[in-house]
Design a protein around this motif. Structure first.
Motif, PDB file in Angstrom:
ATOM      1  N   THR A 202       0.859  -1.190   0.000  1.00 11.82           N
ATOM      2  CA  THR A 202       0.000   0.000   0.000  1.00 11.82           C
ATOM      3  C   THR A 202       0.893   1.236   0.000  1.00 11.82           C
ATOM      4  OG1 THR A 202      -1.930   1.020   1.101  1.00 11.82           O
ATOM      5  CG2 THR A 202      -0.170   0.208   2.526  1.00 11.82           C
ATOM      6  N   PRO A 203       0.424   2.367  -0.510  1.00 12.29           N
ATOM      7  CA  PRO A 203       1.265   3.566  -0.517  1.00 12.29           C
ATOM      8  C   PRO A 203       1.604   4.041   0.900  1.00 12.29           C
ATOM      9  CG  PRO A 203      -0.581   3.810  -2.034  1.00 12.29           C
ATOM     10  CD  PRO A 203      -0.847   2.576  -1.236  1.00 12.29           C
TER      11      PRO A 203
ATOM     12  N   ARG B 279       3.367   4.996   7.961  1.00  4.24           N
ATOM     13  CA  ARG B 279       3.994   3.726   8.323  1.00  4.24           C
ATOM     14  C   ARG B 279       3.449   3.211   9.655  1.00  4.24           C
ATOM     15  NH1 ARG B 279      10.018   5.761   7.908  1.00  4.24           N
ATOM     16  NH2 ARG B 279       8.895   7.703   8.345  1.00  4.24           N
ATOM     17  N   GLU B 280       3.242   4.109  10.602  1.00  2.00           N
ATOM     18  CA  GLU B 280       2.727   3.693  11.912  1.00  2.00           C
ATOM     19  C   GLU B 280       1.297   3.157  11.797  1.00  2.00           C
ATOM     20  OE1 GLU B 280       1.866   5.541  16.387  1.00  2.00           O
ATOM     21  OE2 GLU B 280       2.822   6.773  14.825  1.00  2.00           O
TER      22      GLU B 280
ATOM     23  N   PHE C  93       7.471  -6.602   7.992  1.00  2.00           N
ATOM     24  CA  PHE C  93       7.336  -5.404   7.169  1.00  2.00           C
ATOM     25  C   PHE C  93       8.602  -5.151   6.358  1.00  2.00           C
ATOM     26  CE2 PHE C  93       4.625  -5.112  10.858  1.00  2.00           C
ATOM     27  CZ  PHE C  93       3.410  -4.764  10.311  1.00  2.00           C
ATOM     28  N   HIS C  94       8.404  -4.703   5.101  1.00  4.19           N
ATOM     29  CA  HIS C  94       9.528  -4.494   4.194  1.00  4.19           C
ATOM     30  C   HIS C  94       9.284  -3.218   3.385  1.00  4.19           C
ATOM     31  CE1 HIS C  94      10.670  -8.724   4.930  1.00  4.19           C
ATOM     32  NE2 HIS C  94       9.364  -8.948   4.884  1.00  4.19           N
TER      33      HIS C  94
ATOM     34  N   PRO D  43       8.393   4.722  -0.741  1.00  7.80           N
ATOM     35  CA  PRO D  43       7.129   5.108  -1.381  1.00  7.80           C
ATOM     36  C   PRO D  43       6.033   4.058  -1.206  1.00  7.80           C
ATOM     37  CG  PRO D  43       8.763   4.494  -3.035  1.00  7.80           C
ATOM     38  CD  PRO D  43       9.475   4.548  -1.725  1.00  7.80           C
ATOM     39  N   THR D  44       6.426   2.792  -1.146  1.00  7.40           N
ATOM     40  CA  THR D  44       5.458   1.704  -0.947  1.00  7.40           C
ATOM     41  C   THR D  44       5.885   0.901   0.269  1.00  7.40           C
ATOM     42  OG1 THR D  44       4.907   1.509  -3.299  1.00  7.40           O
ATOM     43  CG2 THR D  44       4.495  -0.421  -1.937  1.00  7.40           C
ATOM     44  N   GLN D  45       4.916   0.516   1.082  1.00  9.41           N
ATOM     45  CA  GLN D  45       5.201  -0.321   2.246  1.00  9.41           C
ATOM     46  C   GLN D  45       4.544  -1.683   2.044  1.00  9.41           C
ATOM     47  OE1 GLN D  45       3.691   1.771   5.712  1.00  9.41           O
ATOM     48  NE2 GLN D  45       2.111   2.789   4.522  1.00  9.41           N
TER      49      GLN D  45
END
Length: 504
Positions: free
Chosen positions: A408-409, A436-437, A456-457, A469-471
């Motif tokens: 997701t962004p 991110r949080e 998570f990456h 930009p993408t998580q």
């Protein structure tokens, strides 16, 4: 072939209003040329209490042969009949349906300029057809018309009244009675007469799908025999029937959602490619997903919200992925995916590895169960926050693949896009974009609720200030985690809405 439509009335609401609806005056007998003969319209009775209109179609057998009808074009099963000896002049079939659409076209569209208020009035209707071919017998006639609210009388006609021991023919005398809008009744006859005959006496082109959907608007999508109707109306051409059923499914979903099909079927922008710009990030995202699936040892993979099929195509390049299934709510996106993947030209062995089908992640779907892994690539942000719990349950609770990959962004990175105005999301259809949080909070809550653990990456350049930009989160199912009925973990509070989703 012959058809009558009767209605009743009284002095205040005369039955002769039928003439306004049909655009045919009760005092006149009229004739109309059709592609297969001459249609006559007249009124055997026309009083305030009762009015009957009759449609008589005289079929020209020579014209029928010249136009290919006698040879059973379009998949008609009557090819074995002699060209000049058949039931076409006598039995109500697609020829009568064509005449209905031609002679009563305005009435079928629900247009009445002289008395527009009549269009929306339900009327007591009695429709009689003395000879109707019914491949499937009286039982099929009942199954087709009864769900539409008609009282159905389908009397089988004997092969020969002089020899009752010969049994019944495939024809019935049909009587339909009920309160309906006249336009609905005409559209239903237009569709169901060819379905009963299981024959089309003209070439069935792709535009027949549009005719079917126009005439079936408001009743076909929910009909229990819609699959049979689509198959027979479209002369058993599988590709056309599949197209019609996909569009009907979209119409039903739109009706359930209280919106228009176009608002749901918006995954493909017809003016630009929908891949996120710049393209290298889209490529990196696919590479990260494929890498995570390889690390998980997945062989059978679901791409949920597959869009135009870019990830499906990437997975097919790797032989370790033995089955790849693309799922999307958008029929248009699935068509584009099929075109991009060249499914119609794909080698048989390769084609056996891939499937595309329509589905909504807001509902549980038994077709999604039993896979090694599922991917939600740039999907969750298109879902209204209040609908996220339904998606979570459908994927993590009901389907329960061993691995789920979610990308997701990262909204924090948006400040690095020079072309993106401050405060705007990356795509007009994004309902939210998480920090991110927030993403870690949502993923952690989902993992705990459904018995997974999440890693998570980053995807793309990992900016020291705002992150990537993408998580991406990779969920792996905890095989030791107890799961209760319906896919919910035992002892879970089962709070349906994560706080992070509400905040978004």
């Amino acid at each position: 072939m012959f058809l009558t439509i009767s209605t009743t009335g009284h002095d205040d609401v005369p039955a002769t209003d039928l003439g306004f609806l049909l655009h045919k005056h009760p005092t006149r007998a009229q004739r109309f040329s059709t592609s297969h003969g001459t249609a006559h319209v007249f009124y055997p009775e026309a009083t305030a209490e009762r009015c009957t209109v009759a449609l008589l179609l005289e079929v020209d057998p020579v014209a029928l042969v010249r136009r290919g009808g006698g040879k059973g074009r379009g998949g008609a099963p009557d090819a074995a009949l002699a060209q000049y000896v058949n039931d076409r002049p006598y039995a109500a079939s697609s020829l009568l349906a064509v005449a209905l659409g031609s002679v009563f076209s305005s009435a079928m569209k629900g247009k009445c300029a002289a008395r527009p208020e009549l269009v929306e009035e339900r009327r007591s209707l009695r429709i009689e057809l003395p000879v109707v071919p019914a491949r499937g017998g009286a039982g099929l006639v009942e199954r087709l018309f009864a769900p539409l609210g008609w009282s159905v009388t389908a009397r089988p006609l004997p092969l020969d009244e002089r020899f009752p021991e010969w049994g019944d023919s495939r024809y019935v005398a049909l009587l339909l009675e009920g309160e309906h809008l006249l336009a609905d009744a005409l559209r239903q006859l237009y569709v169901l007469l060819p379905v009963l005959d299981d024959a089309k006496h003209y070439w069935v082109a792709p535009d027949e799908v549009d005719k079917l959907l126009r005439s079936g608007e408001g009743w076909l999508a929910g009909h229990p025999e819609r699959r049979l109707i689509a198959d027979r109306f479209l002369a058993r051409r599988r590709s056309l029937a599949r197209d019609a059923l996909e569009r009907l499914a979209l119409a039903r979903l739109a009706e359930a959602e209280g919106t228009e099909p176009e608002e749901i079927d918006n995954a493909v922008d017809e003016t630009v490619d929908t891949e996120e710009k710049p393209v290298p990030l889209a490529v990196r995202r696919r590479e990260a997903i494929v890498g995570a699936l390889r690390a998980a040892g997945a062989a059978r993979v679901l791409d949920l919200g597959c869009g135009q099929g870019q990830l499906v195509g990437e997975l097919l390049k790797d032989a370790r992925f033995t089955e790849v299934v693309g799922v999307d709510v958008s029929v248009r996106a699935l068509r584009e995916a099929s075109r991009r993947l060249r499914l119609d030209r794909m080698h048989e062995r390769q084609a056996a590895r891939v499937r595309l089908f329509q589905g909504s992640l807001a509902y549980t779907d038994r077709r999604l169960a039993g896979y090694d892994a599922a991917v939600l690539s740039e999907v969750v942000e298109h879902v209204d926050p209040v609908r996220l719990p339904a998606l979570e349950h459908a994927v993590f609770g009901a389907a329960r693949p061993g691995t789920v990959v979610v990308t997701t962004p990262n909204v924090e990175y948006n400040v690095r896009w020079e072309s993106l105005p401050a405060g705007h999301v990356r795509h007009a259809d994004h309902r939210f974009e998480w920090t991110r949080e927030e993403f870690r909070g949502w993923a952690g809550a989902v993992a705990e609720r459904y018995g997974y653990r999440a890693d998570f990456h980053p995807v793309g350049p990992d900016d020291p200030e705002v992150g990537p930009p993408t998580q991406m989160a990779v969920f792996r199912r905890d095989t030791n985690h107890d799961v209760g009925p319906g896919g919910s973990p035992t002892g879970s509070d089962h709070d349906p809405t994560p706080k992070e989703a509400k905040a978004a």
